[in-house]
Scaffold this motif. Sequence first.
Motif, PDB file in Angstrom:
ATOM      1  N   THR A 147       0.828  -1.210   0.000  1.00 54.82           N
ATOM      2  CA  THR A 147       0.000   0.000   0.000  1.00 54.82           C
ATOM      3  C   THR A 147       0.860   1.256   0.000  1.00 54.82           C
ATOM      4  OG1 THR A 147      -0.196  -0.040   2.430  1.00 54.82           O
ATOM      5  CG2 THR A 147      -1.926  -1.151   1.149  1.00 54.82           C
ATOM      6  N   LEU A 148       1.930   1.263   0.762  1.00 48.14           N
ATOM      7  CA  LEU A 148       2.756   2.457   0.864  1.00 48.14           C
ATOM      8  C   LEU A 148       3.614   2.667  -0.385  1.00 48.14           C
ATOM      9  CD1 LEU A 148       3.799   2.114   4.624  1.00 48.14           C
ATOM     10  CD2 LEU A 148       1.974   3.538   3.645  1.00 48.14           C
ATOM     11  N   PHE A 149       4.039   1.586  -1.021  1.00 46.93           N
ATOM     12  CA  PHE A 149       4.842   1.717  -2.244  1.00 46.93           C
ATOM     13  C   PHE A 149       3.979   2.141  -3.432  1.00 46.93           C
ATOM     14  CE2 PHE A 149       6.503   0.048  -6.237  1.00 46.93           C
ATOM     15  CZ  PHE A 149       7.790   0.584  -6.246  1.00 46.93           C
ATOM     16  N   PHE A 150       2.894   1.419  -3.685  1.00 45.85           N
ATOM     17  CA  PHE A 150       2.129   1.646  -4.912  1.00 45.85           C
ATOM     18  C   PHE A 150       1.291   2.929  -4.880  1.00 45.85           C
ATOM     19  CE2 PHE A 150       2.802  -2.957  -5.851  1.00 45.85           C
ATOM     20  CZ  PHE A 150       3.379  -2.774  -7.101  1.00 45.85           C
ATOM     21  N   TYR A 257      -2.451  11.799   2.391  1.00 49.94           N
ATOM     22  CA  TYR A 257      -1.099  11.642   1.865  1.00 49.94           C
ATOM     23  C   TYR A 257      -0.090  12.172   2.871  1.00 49.94           C
ATOM     24  CZ  TYR A 257      -1.362   9.388  -2.606  1.00 49.94           C
ATOM     25  OH  TYR A 257      -1.484   8.417  -3.578  1.00 49.94           O
ATOM     26  N   GLY A 258       0.692  11.251   3.447  1.00 50.33           N
ATOM     27  CA  GLY A 258       1.635  11.597   4.499  1.00 50.33           C
ATOM     28  C   GLY A 258       2.895  10.758   4.423  1.00 50.33           C
ATOM     29  N   PRO A 259       3.696  10.751   5.490  1.00 49.22           N
ATOM     30  CA  PRO A 259       4.975  10.039   5.493  1.00 49.22           C
ATOM     31  C   PRO A 259       4.797   8.517   5.482  1.00 49.22           C
ATOM     32  CG  PRO A 259       4.840  11.661   7.268  1.00 49.22           C
ATOM     33  CD  PRO A 259       3.461  11.483   6.737  1.00 49.22           C
ATOM     34  N   ILE A 260       5.629   7.833   4.733  1.00 48.34           N
ATOM     35  CA  ILE A 260       5.572   6.371   4.666  1.00 48.34           C
ATOM     36  C   ILE A 260       5.724   5.759   6.056  1.00 48.34           C
ATOM     37  CG2 ILE A 260       6.831   4.324   3.843  1.00 48.34           C
ATOM     38  CD1 ILE A 260       7.369   5.829   1.242  1.00 48.34           C
ATOM     39  N   GLY A 261       6.567   6.340   6.881  1.00 44.47           N
ATOM     40  CA  GLY A 261       6.843   5.753   8.196  1.00 44.47           C
ATOM     41  C   GLY A 261       5.722   5.893   9.203  1.00 44.47           C
ATOM     42  N   PHE A 262       4.686   6.674   8.894  1.00 48.95           N
ATOM     43  CA  PHE A 262       3.657   6.920   9.901  1.00 48.95           C
ATOM     44  C   PHE A 262       2.853   5.667  10.225  1.00 48.95           C
ATOM     45  CE2 PHE A 262      -0.492   8.496  11.402  1.00 48.95           C
ATOM     46  CZ  PHE A 262      -0.044   9.211  12.504  1.00 48.95           C
ATOM     47  N   ASP A 263       2.373   4.956   9.209  1.00 48.36           N
ATOM     48  CA  ASP A 263       1.608   3.726   9.454  1.00 48.36           C
ATOM     49  C   ASP A 263       2.460   2.668  10.133  1.00 48.36           C
ATOM     50  OD1 ASP A 263      -0.721   4.716   8.398  1.00 48.36           O
ATOM     51  OD2 ASP A 263      -0.624   3.583   6.523  1.00 48.36           O
ATOM     52  N   ILE A 264       3.700   2.546   9.687  1.00 42.71           N
ATOM     53  CA  ILE A 264       4.584   1.527  10.270  1.00 42.71           C
ATOM     54  C   ILE A 264       4.814   1.827  11.745  1.00 42.71           C
ATOM     55  CG2 ILE A 264       6.752   0.253  10.008  1.00 42.71           C
ATOM     56  CD1 ILE A 264       6.989   1.551   7.202  1.00 42.71           C
ATOM     57  N   GLY A 265       5.093   3.082  12.047  1.00 43.64           N
ATOM     58  CA  GLY A 265       5.323   3.468  13.432  1.00 43.64           C
ATOM     59  C   GLY A 265       4.107   3.259  14.308  1.00 43.64           C
ATOM     60  N   ALA A 266       2.915   3.526  13.757  1.00 43.61           N
ATOM     61  CA  ALA A 266       1.691   3.340  14.533  1.00 43.61           C
ATOM     62  C   ALA A 266       1.493   1.880  14.919  1.00 43.61           C
ATOM     63  CB  ALA A 266       0.491   3.845  13.740  1.00 43.61           C
ATOM     64  N   PHE A 267       1.704   0.980  13.954  1.00 38.35           N
ATOM     65  CA  PHE A 267       1.534  -0.442  14.254  1.00 38.35           C
ATOM     66  C   PHE A 267       2.571  -0.923  15.267  1.00 38.35           C
ATOM     67  CE2 PHE A 267       2.563  -4.932  13.398  1.00 38.35           C
ATOM     68  CZ  PHE A 267       1.337  -5.493  13.710  1.00 38.35           C
ATOM     69  N   LEU A 268       3.834  -0.567  15.049  1.00 40.77           N
ATOM     70  CA  LEU A 268       4.876  -1.004  15.980  1.00 40.77           C
ATOM     71  C   LEU A 268       4.611  -0.471  17.385  1.00 40.77           C
ATOM     72  CD1 LEU A 268       8.196  -0.687  13.907  1.00 40.77           C
ATOM     73  CD2 LEU A 268       6.596  -2.608  14.058  1.00 40.77           C
ATOM     74  N   GLN A 309      11.895  -6.131   2.838  1.00 42.74           N
ATOM     75  CA  GLN A 309      12.123  -7.057   1.725  1.00 42.74           C
ATOM     76  C   GLN A 309      11.125  -6.831   0.594  1.00 42.74           C
ATOM     77  OE1 GLN A 309      11.846 -10.816   3.786  1.00 42.74           O
ATOM     78  NE2 GLN A 309      14.005 -10.802   4.399  1.00 42.74           N
ATOM     79  N   GLU A 310       9.839  -6.688   0.947  1.00 44.38           N
ATOM     80  CA  GLU A 310       8.806  -6.487  -0.065  1.00 44.38           C
ATOM     81  C   GLU A 310       8.976  -5.131  -0.757  1.00 44.38           C
ATOM     82  OE1 GLU A 310       5.843  -8.337  -1.118  1.00 44.38           O
ATOM     83  OE2 GLU A 310       7.173  -9.903  -0.410  1.00 44.38           O
ATOM     84  N   PHE A 311       9.246  -4.103   0.008  1.00 45.00           N
ATOM     85  CA  PHE A 311       9.442  -2.770  -0.553  1.00 45.00           C
ATOM     86  C   PHE A 311      10.616  -2.774  -1.524  1.00 45.00           C
ATOM     87  CE2 PHE A 311      10.616   1.710  -0.644  1.00 45.00           C
ATOM     88  CZ  PHE A 311       9.393   2.365  -0.586  1.00 45.00           C
ATOM     89  N   THR A 312      11.684  -3.457  -1.150  1.00 45.78           N
ATOM     90  CA  THR A 312      12.864  -3.568  -2.015  1.00 45.78           C
ATOM     91  C   THR A 312      12.523  -4.288  -3.314  1.00 45.78           C
ATOM     92  OG1 THR A 312      14.386  -3.550  -0.134  1.00 45.78           O
ATOM     93  CG2 THR A 312      15.192  -4.519  -2.194  1.00 45.78           C
ATOM     94  N   SER A 313      11.789  -5.388  -3.202  1.00 45.38           N
ATOM     95  CA  SER A 313      11.401  -6.151  -4.395  1.00 45.38           C
ATOM     96  C   SER A 313      10.525  -5.307  -5.326  1.00 45.38           C
ATOM     97  CB  SER A 313      10.655  -7.416  -3.976  1.00 45.38           C
ATOM     98  OG  SER A 313      10.195  -8.130  -5.111  1.00 45.38           O
ATOM     99  N   THR A 333      16.505   5.768   1.091  1.00 45.13           N
ATOM    100  CA  THR A 333      15.055   5.882   1.278  1.00 45.13           C
ATOM    101  C   THR A 333      14.588   5.029   2.447  1.00 45.13           C
ATOM    102  OG1 THR A 333      14.718   6.351  -1.076  1.00 45.13           O
ATOM    103  CG2 THR A 333      12.817   5.549   0.172  1.00 45.13           C
ATOM    104  N   LEU A 334      15.058   3.784   2.508  1.00 41.49           N
ATOM    105  CA  LEU A 334      14.673   2.895   3.603  1.00 41.49           C
ATOM    106  C   LEU A 334      15.184   3.408   4.945  1.00 41.49           C
ATOM    107  CD1 LEU A 334      15.212  -0.572   1.890  1.00 41.49           C
ATOM    108  CD2 LEU A 334      13.039   0.314   2.762  1.00 41.49           C
ATOM    109  N   ALA A 335      16.389   3.979   4.947  1.00 43.80           N
ATOM    110  CA  ALA A 335      16.933   4.530   6.197  1.00 43.80           C
ATOM    111  C   ALA A 335      16.080   5.698   6.686  1.00 43.80           C
ATOM    112  CB  ALA A 335      18.384   4.970   5.990  1.00 43.80           C
ATOM    113  N   ASP A 336      15.636   6.545   5.757  1.00 43.68           N
ATOM    114  CA  ASP A 336      14.774   7.671   6.134  1.00 43.68           C
ATOM    115  C   ASP A 336      13.420   7.187   6.638  1.00 43.68           C
ATOM    116  OD1 ASP A 336      16.741   9.459   5.427  1.00 43.68           O
ATOM    117  OD2 ASP A 336      15.896   9.907   3.449  1.00 43.68           O
ATOM    118  N   ILE A 337      12.859   6.186   5.966  1.00 46.42           N
ATOM    119  CA  ILE A 337      11.574   5.620   6.402  1.00 46.42           C
ATOM    120  C   ILE A 337      11.701   5.067   7.813  1.00 46.42           C
ATOM    121  CG2 ILE A 337       9.911   3.753   6.011  1.00 46.42           C
ATOM    122  CD1 ILE A 337      10.464   4.105   2.987  1.00 46.42           C
ATOM    123  N   TRP A 338      12.788   4.344   8.070  1.00 48.91           N
ATOM    124  CA  TRP A 338      12.971   3.735   9.384  1.00 48.91           C
ATOM    125  C   TRP A 338      13.127   4.797  10.468  1.00 48.91           C
ATOM    126  CZ3 TRP A 338      11.891  -0.099  12.235  1.00 48.91           C
ATOM    127  CH2 TRP A 338      12.567  -0.304  13.452  1.00 48.91           C
TER     128      TRP A 338
END
Length: 406
Positions: A147-150, A257-268, A309-313, A333-338
């Motif tokens: 969802t975040l990539f596409f 439309y916001g930062p990719i890391g927001f959803d990931i951070g919320a779940f974690l 892994q999925e984002f990279t693929s 990009t991945l470092a910034d997302i993290w």
Amino acid sequence: MTTQLEQVYEPLNTKTAIELSKNLQLFDLHDELTAEEIGDGNLNLVFRILHIESGNSIIIKQALPYAKVVGDSWPLTLDRARIESESLQRTYQLVPKLTPKVYYNDPKLAVTIMDDLSHLIILRKGLIAGHQYPKLAKDIGTFLAHTLFFNSDYGMNQQEKKIQSSRFINPELCKITEDLVFTDPFFDHDTNNIEAELKSFVEHVIWADQPLKLEVAKLKKLFLTKAETLVHGDLHTGSIFVSQEETFVIDPEFAYYGPIGFDIGAFLANIILNYLSQDAHLSDQPQKKAEFRQYLLDVLTTTWTVFEQEFTSLWISYPQDAFMKVDGFLEQTLADIWKDTVGFAGCKVIRRMIGLAGVEDVESIKDSPARIAVKKQALTLGKHLILNRHELTTIDKLVKVVSSNA
């Protein structure tokens, strides 16, 4: 199905919800149906319509023009129902096995009709009870990556993305997040909900910490300005239905439309809060507590690992920009997302302990000293994540910090 009925908005009840489902020919006019209002959130009515003979059922969700938690003194736009419906439909295109199907939506009535997932359990309740879900982390990692990539410039034609982003302008619900996640908990604000025994701790550890406030200001700026992708906007464990075999993400009415890391951070953050709460929930079962906490740490690790892994693929397979083939761009990009993910997780942890809406994981701890102890742990940990997000550069470092603060 998007055919609109010529009706004036009014809140549904069990009778009118049944009438609506029959008028839309989702059931026959002579079918015997039952309706039950099952919503337990703050913003909506939710009805389960059941065909008695066949057992088939649907969910009718209707937005209210105000927040139930406060009342009609807090008005809200009904357009959020359209945003939620369109977000669900877009997500269903990308991950149909992880998203309920929408059968009908009507912006005028602020109604969305979708799959009934009541054979599943809300993840938050399952985790509080100490249940493990073997597919959860992989499913959520996959959901997040796709969802975040596409929906971003990386996986969507940039011109199409600009057009799509205009349909998800969501100022009123974003304002809720801006206030209740990124502002009010860090000041002595009347929306906060702080137990008396915790007030002095909050004053010294959170409100008096100017370096912390500076970092939160930076994170709030990212939320306000970093329009990278269509985010769910409220991806906590109460927005996920699960079983041993299935995972479904629901309730994207905060989508924007916001930062990719927001959803990931919320779940974690929500997994972290459940981890901390188990010190009280399983206090009399030390072996089970150790095993379940290790499971939760594994969820943190696997979710991020699968996402990465999925984002990279997807990045390699579906590049939308020539620069995506430049060495080092993906890694940066991945470092910034993290980094964003860790900071947002810290904000989410803190707001759930002292903001307007707590979490059942912690609030259901009946023993007051134990509950206060967990809240202090969470506030300390959330603060640490915010202040040290530049140094916590890997999921392993995050997991180590979480386990050492419990």
